[in-house]
Design a protein around this motif. Structure first.
Motif, PDB file in Angstrom:
ATOM      1  N   GLY A 272      -6.412 -30.707  17.358  1.00 14.09           N
ATOM      2  CA  GLY A 272      -5.555 -30.194  18.428  1.00 14.09           C
ATOM      3  C   GLY A 272      -5.589 -31.084  19.663  1.00 14.09           C
ATOM      4  N   ASN A 273      -6.761 -31.615  19.990  1.00 10.85           N
ATOM      5  CA  ASN A 273      -6.894 -32.492  21.159  1.00 10.85           C
ATOM      6  C   ASN A 273      -6.120 -33.795  21.005  1.00 10.85           C
ATOM      7  OD1 ASN A 273      -8.580 -30.687  22.462  1.00 10.85           O
ATOM      8  ND2 ASN A 273     -10.468 -31.742  21.909  1.00 10.85           N
ATOM      9  N   PRO A 280       2.601 -44.313  11.027  1.00  9.49           N
ATOM     10  CA  PRO A 280       3.245 -43.828   9.793  1.00  9.49           C
ATOM     11  C   PRO A 280       2.391 -42.846   9.001  1.00  9.49           C
ATOM     12  CG  PRO A 280       2.236 -45.948   9.391  1.00  9.49           C
ATOM     13  CD  PRO A 280       1.970 -45.625  10.836  1.00  9.49           C
ATOM     14  N   SER A 281       1.366 -42.270   9.629  1.00  6.94           N
ATOM     15  CA  SER A 281       0.514 -41.324   8.929  1.00  6.94           C
ATOM     16  C   SER A 281       1.343 -40.170   8.376  1.00  6.94           C
ATOM     17  CB  SER A 281      -0.557 -40.779   9.877  1.00  6.94           C
ATOM     18  OG  SER A 281      -1.192 -39.662   9.320  1.00  6.94           O
ATOM     19  N   ALA A 282       0.976 -39.736   7.164  1.00  9.49           N
ATOM     20  CA  ALA A 282       1.680 -38.603   6.554  1.00  9.49           C
ATOM     21  C   ALA A 282       1.504 -37.351   7.392  1.00  9.49           C
ATOM     22  CB  ALA A 282       1.174 -38.367   5.138  1.00  9.49           C
ATOM     23  N   ASP A 287       2.937 -29.906  11.759  1.00  5.77           N
ATOM     24  CA  ASP A 287       2.846 -29.000  12.901  1.00  5.77           C
ATOM     25  C   ASP A 287       1.408 -28.495  12.946  1.00  5.77           C
ATOM     26  OD1 ASP A 287       2.838 -26.884  14.693  1.00  5.77           O
ATOM     27  OD2 ASP A 287       4.897 -26.304  14.224  1.00  5.77           O
ATOM     28  N   VAL A 288       0.646 -29.031  13.894  1.00  9.30           N
ATOM     29  CA  VAL A 288      -0.788 -28.740  13.952  1.00  9.30           C
ATOM     30  C   VAL A 288      -1.044 -27.249  14.129  1.00  9.30           C
ATOM     31  CG1 VAL A 288      -2.904 -29.118  15.279  1.00  9.30           C
ATOM     32  CG2 VAL A 288      -1.396 -31.038  14.756  1.00  9.30           C
ATOM     33  N   ASN A 289      -0.208 -26.590  14.915  1.00 13.65           N
ATOM     34  CA  ASN A 289      -0.415 -25.153  15.132  1.00 13.65           C
ATOM     35  C   ASN A 289      -0.288 -24.368  13.826  1.00 13.65           C
ATOM     36  OD1 ASN A 289      -0.822 -25.460  17.889  1.00 13.65           O
ATOM     37  ND2 ASN A 289       1.366 -25.377  18.324  1.00 13.65           N
ATOM     38  N   ASP A 290       0.652 -24.780  12.982  1.00 17.26           N
ATOM     39  CA  ASP A 290       0.800 -24.114  11.690  1.00 17.26           C
ATOM     40  C   ASP A 290      -0.442 -24.294  10.832  1.00 17.26           C
ATOM     41  OD1 ASP A 290       3.277 -23.282  12.384  1.00 17.26           O
ATOM     42  OD2 ASP A 290       4.388 -24.731  11.177  1.00 17.26           O
ATOM     43  N   THR A 413       9.738 -17.925   5.767  1.00 16.45           N
ATOM     44  CA  THR A 413       9.814 -18.985   6.763  1.00 16.45           C
ATOM     45  C   THR A 413       8.417 -19.509   6.991  1.00 16.45           C
ATOM     46  OG1 THR A 413       9.434 -17.588   8.678  1.00 16.45           O
ATOM     47  CG2 THR A 413      11.704 -17.768   7.904  1.00 16.45           C
ATOM     48  N   LYS A 414       8.338 -20.643   7.676  1.00 13.98           N
ATOM     49  CA  LYS A 414       7.014 -21.171   7.988  1.00 13.98           C
ATOM     50  C   LYS A 414       6.333 -20.248   8.987  1.00 13.98           C
ATOM     51  CE  LYS A 414       8.497 -24.192  11.796  1.00 13.98           C
ATOM     52  NZ  LYS A 414       8.541 -25.564  12.289  1.00 13.98           N
TER      53      LYS A 414
END
Length: 682
Positions: A272-273, A280-282, A287-290, A413-414
């Motif tokens: 999160g930080n 180009p990282s996958a 979405d970090v929050n997800d 939905t996500k």
């Protein structure tokens, strides 16, 4: 209203694990309350002994003496124990500097900012910097040839690494000056190496490295960049987070489920930080929050504070019947953990569980401070193509629905923050409930200060998280949520029940209570905004809010109190409670006197009065007429204009704009009310 943003001035590391604020200032008071004062001088003398065994014994004894004993810690600090231990970090004998590091680590954890600042000022980083490459080299050798290293040697090195890393973590939270100095050591590769090799290292050392990384990557751009630009680092962190299925423990390596949960939570915080992760990282499209919110939510629900308190009391009783003795300390090739009894180790385990919950709450609080508005998240979802419900449908909401049932869901939905909220609010409300160990009586030390420190920190963090959640909801109106009056009244009542248990009598040593009150008035304001006009005012609650507003020196707390009073005053049929708005009038300037509060509270009071009496058709508007509010507002107008003119647009741009808006609204409101008088409406 402001969210509880992460700020370095309010670090997540508890400033004092064993608080001493209940003690009067000065060494004399500490000496009078310490039961171990006779042991201090011999320890200080032995630390300078030509005999290495005595120097080692002195270092071990410091850790033993300060345990849950702030008065003795203060006395030792007065005898320059910090300087003496830092000197011992350069001792000619290895066992001495290993034990000195353990004592300094415990002083850091127990004593907080003041002792950490003293360590930094006395140049503790000089010896620590030399340890980092040595530890790195030895650990690499162990990993390359594990069979060639004796188990005892590995245990000593890993625990020494734990001590050094923990000291660096605590120093990082002391000040920006200390943080900048630590940045120069370039610790990120060193710390990440422990996480990368986590399967072959003691989990406690890996957790210490993750904790230090978490702190270093919090609003510290150089560390953030160093983690973000290395694909190996980000993949390692994501691998730890994404571990599926139940967490596997390894009893042979002393790996407990609690430790692995802590590691996972810390990695969530680190990711999160440093987010967003660069291409180009996958993971750059992630979405970090997800990813992290569903993982953190169960941790918040995983602990019963009451059960932990009961267990702590059992182990404290065991310690009282068999207290550790300095004379019985073993000094033969033993690292620091061997100096603790089974009861002490169990108390530490319970404390670590609490600290993990606290850490989780702080990550969630930071997440909610940066999330988009919950309703917008749902409506903007590419897969969510349902039409908004008609306004009339909001009126059909079942009043018996729970808060959980009232938040819209998104099937197929996500995950969205608004979907996760129902499962989070109730555990948070459970975590704000004080226990028998949360706030010890005035001028008395807790039976186990670390537990008390952790509990009070959890209460604060849970309220901060609630503040951000309800603020997010209040800034994105939801007709279904607003229609569910029972949900609002239920949360409102539960929070006031907690506050009634806390009480307003805040004595020396109970500073956390004040912190909770200051945060909670913001929670109340957000709840009041969501269910404005639907919360029935309670006379005692109104009185308390007025008292807090008058007693607080914090302008933001005053603003929150005024905002909450504004919401309560808009219950249409509570005419008596609405008369309390005369308090808001008392804040306004007159021709002969300046306002009784600062600029921001004054602006909020004017805005509140306009909002409350913007509809003359409401039943309580009779108070506006009978209380001669119109005349009082007219009298204050010139003073409000003058005050707004004094706001420096360059230094306080947002406040200036807000002030000008409220000033203009006041002028228009007076004009509108004058028109009603002319038309004979009142």
């Amino acid at each position: 209203m402001g969210k509880s943003q992460k700020k370095r001035s309010m670090r997540r590391h508890n400033p004092m694990r064993v608080p001493d604020s209940h003690l009067p200032k000065g060494l004399a008071s500490a000496e009078s309350s310490s039961t171990k004062k006779e042991a201090i001088l011999p320890i200080i003398h032995k630390m300078e002994s030509p005999d290495g065994a005595e120097r080692k014994w002195a270092c071990v004894a410091v850790s033993n003496l300060i345990q849950n004993d702030p008065s003795t810690r203060r006395l030792l600090q007065g005898k320059n124990v910090v300087g003496a231990l830092i000197t011992r970090l350069s001792d000619s004998e290895e066992e001495v500097w290993i034990e000195a590091a353990g004592a300094l680590r415990n002083l850091c954890i127990d004593g907080g900012y003041d002792i950490c600042a003293e360590m930094h000022n006395k140049n503790i980083l000089a010896p620590l910097k030399t340890f980092v490459p040595k530890i790195s080299t030895i650990v690499s050798q162990f990993l390359e040839s594990p069979k060639n290293a004796p188990d005892n040697a590995k245990k000593v090195v890993y625990e020494f690494a734990d001590n050094v890393i923990t000291i660096l973590w605590c120093l990082s939270e002391t000040s920006n000056k200390a943080l900048n100095a630590i940045n120069q050591i370039h610790l990120i590769p060193f710390l990440m190496s422990f996480l990368v090799s986590r399967d072959r290292l003691p989990v406690s050392t890996v957790v210490a490295a993750a904790q230090c990384l978490y702190v270093l990557t919090d609003d510290n751009q150089s560390a953030i960049d160093e983690v973000r630009c290395n694909a190996v680092y980000t993949s390692c962190l994501l691998d730890i987070i994404r571990t599926d299925g139940p967490i596997q423990t390894d009893k042979a390596r002393g790996v407990s489920e609690d430790c692995l949960v802590t590691l996972k939570v810390l990695c969530c915080g680190i990711v999160g930080n440093v987010s967003p992760l660069p291409p180009p990282s996958a993971a750059s499209t992630l979405d970090v929050n997800d990813l992290i919110l569903p993982l953190l939510q169960p941790v918040v629900s995983s602990v019963s504070l009451q059960e932990v308190v009961q267990q702590v009391q059992v182990h404290v009783t065991r310690l009282e019947t068999d207290p550790p003795q300095i004379e019985k300390l073993s000094l033969k090739n033993t690292p620091k953990s061997d100096h603790r009894s089974p009861a002490e180790l169990e108390l530490e385990r319970l404390e670590n569980r609490l600290r993990t919950v606290q850490l989780t709450l702080e990550i969630l609080t930071g997440t909610w401070a940066t999330l988009p508005d919950p309703v917008s998240s749902v409506q903007n979802d590419d897969h969510h193509d349902k039409e908004p419900k008609d306004a009339e449908m909001a009126d059909d909401v079942d009043e018996d629905m729970s808060l959980e049932e009232n938040i819209p869901s998104c099937e197929n939905t996500k995950p969205s923050p608004v979907v996760l909220l129902p499962a989070l609010v109730q555990p948070l409300l459970a975590l704000v409930q004080p226990t028998s160990l949360s706030f010890p009586p005035p001028s008395r030390l807790s039976v186990h200060p670390p537990t008390t420190s952790a509990l009070s920190a959890i209460h604060v963090s849970a309220f901060e998280c609630l503040n951000n959640i309800f603020l997010s909801l209040s800034t994105s109106p939801n007709s279904e949520l607003a229609a569910n009056e029972n949900a609002g009244r239920g949360v409102w009542a539960e929070i006031w029940t907690v506050l009634s248990k806390l009480g307003l009598d805040i004595a020396q040593g109970q500073e956390r209570k004040q912190e909770i009150w200051d945060i909670t008035v913001g929670v109340l304001w957000s709840i009041g905004n969501i269910w404005k006009g639907k919360l029935v005012p309670d006379e005692e609650q109104v009185r308390i809010l007025i008292n807090i507003c008058d007693s607080s020196k914090d302008a933001q707390v005053q603003v929150k109190c005024i905002g909450t009073l504004e919401c309560l005053a808009q219950h249409p049929y509570s005419l008596e409670a609405n008369r309390a708005t005369s308090y808001l009038l008392s804040i306004l300037p007159t021709a002969a006197a300046p306002p009784t509060k600062g600029t921001e509270p004054l602006i909020q009071a004017v805005s509140a009065l306009i909002d409350i009496y913007s509809d003359e058709r409401l039943p309580y508007d009779i108070n506006f007429t009978n209380g001669k509010f119109y005349e009082r507002l007219v009298e204050s107008a010139e003073g409000v204009k003058k005050l707004v003119r004094t706001i420096d647009r360059r230094k306080e741009r947002d406040l200036k704009l807000r002030g000008e808006e409220v000033r203009d609204n006041l002028v228009a409101f007076i004009k509108y009310r004058r028109g009603l008088q002319s038309d004979g409406v009142y």
